[in-house]
Structure formats: structure tokens, C-alpha cells
Design a protein around this motif. Sequence first.
Motif, short mmCIF file in Angstrom:
data_model
loop_
_atom_site.label_atom_id
_atom_site.label_comp_id
_atom_site.label_asym_id
_atom_site.label_seq_id
_atom_site.Cartn_x
_atom_site.Cartn_y
_atom_site.Cartn_z
N UNK A 118 23.23 31.07 38.24
CA UNK A 118 22.61 32.10 36.73
C UNK A 118 23.23 33.29 36.90
N UNK A 119 24.15 33.66 37.33
CA UNK A 119 25.20 34.83 36.54
C UNK A 119 26.22 33.42 35.56
N UNK A 120 26.21 32.74 35.72
CA UNK A 120 27.39 31.86 34.55
C UNK A 120 25.76 31.66 32.95
N UNK A 121 24.78 31.43 33.67
CA UNK A 121 23.71 31.05 32.35
C UNK A 121 23.35 32.30 32.28
N UNK A 122 23.37 33.33 32.37
CA UNK A 122 22.80 35.28 31.52
C UNK A 122 24.31 35.30 30.96
N UNK A 123 25.07 34.82 31.04
CA UNK A 123 26.82 34.78 30.01
C UNK A 123 26.77 33.59 28.96
N UNK A 124 26.14 32.89 29.28
CA UNK A 124 26.54 31.48 28.51
C UNK A 124 25.92 31.97 26.96
N UNK A 125 26.46 31.31 25.89
CA UNK A 125 26.15 31.87 24.32
C UNK A 125 24.67 30.50 23.88
N UNK A 126 24.88 29.67 24.72
CA UNK A 126 23.43 28.68 23.71
C UNK A 126 22.72 28.85 24.63
N UNK A 127 22.77 28.81 25.88
CA UNK A 127 22.14 29.24 26.87
C UNK A 127 20.91 30.38 27.67
N UNK A 149 16.71 19.35 23.84
CA UNK A 149 16.94 18.56 24.96
C UNK A 149 18.44 18.98 24.91
N UNK A 150 19.31 19.70 24.02
CA UNK A 150 20.09 20.58 23.85
C UNK A 150 20.14 21.08 24.83
N UNK A 151 19.43 21.94 25.16
CA UNK A 151 19.45 23.19 26.02
C UNK A 151 19.63 22.96 27.19
N UNK A 152 18.58 21.79 27.24
CA UNK A 152 18.79 21.11 29.33
C UNK A 152 20.01 20.54 29.49
N UNK A 153 20.21 19.92 28.44
CA UNK A 153 22.09 19.14 28.38
C UNK A 153 22.75 20.38 28.84
N UNK A 154 22.81 21.68 27.91
CA UNK A 154 23.43 22.87 28.75
C UNK A 154 23.20 22.76 30.32
N UNK A 155 22.29 23.83 30.30
CA UNK A 155 21.95 23.69 31.99
C UNK A 155 21.98 22.91 33.06
N UNK A 156 22.12 21.66 32.49
CA UNK A 156 22.97 20.54 33.59
C UNK A 156 24.04 20.26 33.86
N UNK A 157 24.77 20.52 32.85
CA UNK A 157 26.27 20.85 32.29
C UNK A 157 27.02 22.03 32.80
#
Length: 131
Positions: A21-30, A78-86
Motif C-alpha cells: 500500500x505504500x507503493x499504491x499510495x505513490x502510484x501515479x495511476x491508481x 480493468x486497467x486499474x486492476x491490472x496495475x493493482x496486480x502488477x
Amino acid sequence: MTILTDITTLKDIKLLVDTFYAKVQKDEFIGPIFNEKIGNRWPEHLEKMYRFWQTILLEVHSYSGSPFPPHKQLPVAKEHFDRWMEIFTATTDSLFVGPLAEEAKLRATNMAEMFNYKIEYFRNAAENLKL
């Protein structure tokens, strides 16, 4: 070089969840979607995620509830879920190796696919009602 081990304890779950979640919070897309939805409730969300993954992976039944409803109205595709999974897969692979690490990735994949399907279903049903 650090030798990776499997997910076996609550401490491991917390490391996975916190790192992810530290990575998610900083991710430009999600990141903006999560940060807007969760706001200043990150500690509460992380605690819930610890309990969720502890229940799923360690069979310690500390989570109860339905994980889908809070996600139903998110502006995601779907693109958001793909990024989440990545991000989830890369995080898991960077921290752990073993059957439970693989189980975590499988469960996350299944959950992402199911959430995406259900969000699209409800979105389409709402659109059809407007017609």
C-alpha cells in the motif's frame, strides 16, 4: 543477499500489506483513486487488510465482512486492476517465496478479476436502467 522465505506470520502479512500500500499510495495511476477514497483513514484500512490476509493465508479468522461493497462505486476499470496486480505481484515477489506467497498472488488475482467483473456488471445494470 537476503534469502526470501514464505509468508508464515502476522508480521509477514503486515510487511506485505504495508509495503504494497505504500507503493499504491505513490502510484501515479491508481494512487489518486485510493488516496481520495481512503483519505486520512489509511491506518484503519491497513488494519482491515492485515485481518483480511491473515484470515485468507494463515487461517486465523480475524476478518469478517464483505470486501466487495466498499469497492462497488469506485471509478475503476480493468486497467486499474491490472496495475493493482502488477504492484501486488512485484511486492510479493520482492519479499517472499513459497506456497503461501503464491497463494497470495492467486487469491489477489481472483479477487481483482471478480471485483472488476462485479463493478462492470453493476455499472452496466445501472446504465440499462437509465435507458
